[in-house]
Write an enzyme that holds these catalytic residues in place. Structure first.
Site, PDB file in Angstrom:
ATOM      1  N   CYS A 105       0.750  -1.283  -0.025  1.00  0.00           N
ATOM      2  CA  CYS A 105       0.029  -0.344  -0.072  1.00  0.00           C
ATOM      3  C   CYS A 105       0.797   1.379  -0.293  1.00  0.00           C
ATOM      4  O   CYS A 105       0.423   1.821  -0.279  1.00  0.00           O
ATOM      5  CB  CYS A 105      -0.950   0.215   0.910  1.00  0.00           C
ATOM      6  SG  CYS A 105      -2.087  -1.626   0.935  1.00  0.00           S
ATOM      7  N   HIS A 156      -0.533 -10.413  -4.536  1.00  0.00           N
ATOM      8  CA  HIS A 156       0.575  -9.350  -5.973  1.00  0.00           C
ATOM      9  C   HIS A 156       0.855 -11.028  -6.626  1.00  0.00           C
ATOM     10  O   HIS A 156       0.206 -11.797  -6.169  1.00  0.00           O
ATOM     11  CB  HIS A 156       1.844  -9.722  -4.750  1.00  0.00           C
ATOM     12  CG  HIS A 156       2.155  -9.990  -3.806  1.00  0.00           C
ATOM     13  ND1 HIS A 156       1.517 -10.070  -3.002  1.00  0.00           N
ATOM     14  CD2 HIS A 156       3.055 -11.180  -4.027  1.00  0.00           C
ATOM     15  CE1 HIS A 156       2.682 -11.379  -2.282  1.00  0.00           C
ATOM     16  NE2 HIS A 156       3.207 -11.329  -2.880  1.00  0.00           N
TER      17      HIS A 156
HETATM   18  P1  5GP Z   1       4.592 -13.329  -1.089  1.00  0.00           P
HETATM   19  O1  5GP Z   1       6.249 -14.489  -0.558  1.00  0.00           O
HETATM   20  O2  5GP Z   1       4.762 -12.735  -0.465  1.00  0.00           O
HETATM   21  O3  5GP Z   1       4.400 -13.655  -1.964  1.00  0.00           O
HETATM   22  O4  5GP Z   1       6.481 -12.267  -2.068  1.00  0.00           O
HETATM   23  C1  5GP Z   1       6.627 -10.730  -1.728  1.00  0.00           C
HETATM   24  C2  5GP Z   1       7.703 -10.324  -2.723  1.00  0.00           C
HETATM   25  O5  5GP Z   1       7.332  -9.726  -1.904  1.00  0.00           O
HETATM   26  C3  5GP Z   1       8.487 -11.229  -2.379  1.00  0.00           C
HETATM   27  O6  5GP Z   1       9.859 -11.831  -3.460  1.00  0.00           O
HETATM   28  C4  5GP Z   1       9.785 -10.149  -1.820  1.00  0.00           C
HETATM   29  O7  5GP Z   1      11.134  -9.936  -1.926  1.00  0.00           O
HETATM   30  C5  5GP Z   1       9.112  -8.903  -2.394  1.00  0.00           C
HETATM   31  N1  5GP Z   1       9.462  -7.443  -1.634  1.00  0.00           N
HETATM   32  C6  5GP Z   1       9.050  -7.177  -0.332  1.00  0.00           C
HETATM   33  N2  5GP Z   1       9.748  -6.329   0.226  1.00  0.00           N
HETATM   34  C7  5GP Z   1       9.347  -5.119  -0.553  1.00  0.00           C
HETATM   35  C8  5GP Z   1       9.271  -4.261  -1.151  1.00  0.00           C
HETATM   36  O8  5GP Z   1       9.732  -3.154  -0.339  1.00  0.00           O
HETATM   37  N3  5GP Z   1      10.124  -3.301  -2.790  1.00  0.00           N
HETATM   38  C9  5GP Z   1       9.557  -4.515  -3.586  1.00  0.00           C
HETATM   39  N4  5GP Z   1       9.803  -3.818  -4.470  1.00  0.00           N
HETATM   40  N5  5GP Z   1       9.120  -5.848  -3.307  1.00  0.00           N
HETATM   41  C10 5GP Z   1       9.049  -6.432  -1.750  1.00  0.00           C
HETATM   42 ZN    ZN Z   2      -2.007  -3.234   1.246  1.00  0.00          ZN
END
Ligand code: 5GP
Ligand code: ZN
Length: 114
Positions: A7, A100
């Site tokens: 967000c 996402h």
């Molecule tokens: P999940 O594990 O929840 O499917 O993926 C979360 C993704 O968000 C991870 O691949 C992580 O590297 C990415 N991520 C986490 N924090 C940030 C951030 O502050 N900026 C960006 N661009 N990616 C993020």
């Molecule tokens: Zn959010």
């Protein structure tokens, strides 16, 4: 949502490498890329996970996938191939609780399931 990192990115409060945005959807590069192309596609609206999407919000899924496809074109992996991943819940490794779509490509990938 106030403390949600995605967000904050959507609101422009955290610098990010933006790939695409419109009035509903934002796409930006993952800070820890798992492939040469690794872009995250998110709705502007805070929805915690696929499990929290309401029936009325289902059309958003089609829009998110459409943006994933546009991102693949922009990133030059449309023809070579790409993977879309939506981690949902702890066992799937969902860390950020704002729905996402990962768009991964740019080289051969191992499919690890389980
Ligand atoms: P999940 O594990 O929840 O499917 O993926 C979360 C993704 O968000 C991870 O691949 C992580 O590297 C990415 N991520 C986490 N924090 C940030 C951030 O502050 N900026 C960006 N661009 N990616 C993020
Ligand atoms: Zn959010």
């Amino acid at each position: 949502m106030q403390d949600c990192i995605f967000c904050k990115i959507v609101r422009g409060e955290i610098p990010t490498s933006l790939v695409y945005c419109d009035d509903e959807i934002v796409a930006f590069r993952d800070t820890t890329p798992q492939a040469p192309t690794h872009v995250l596609v998110v709705p502007r609206r805070h929805i915690s996970s696929l499990n929290d999407l309401t029936a009325e919000e289902m059309p958003l899924l089609g829009k998110l996938l459409q943006v994933c496809r546009e991102v693949a074109k922009k990133e030059g992996v449309f023809e070579s191939g790409y993977r879309i991943a939506v981690n949902t819940g702890p066992d799937a490794g969902q860390v950020v609780e704002h729905i996402h779509f990962h768009v991964l490509g740019g080289g051969p990938m191992n499919l690890e399931i389980g």
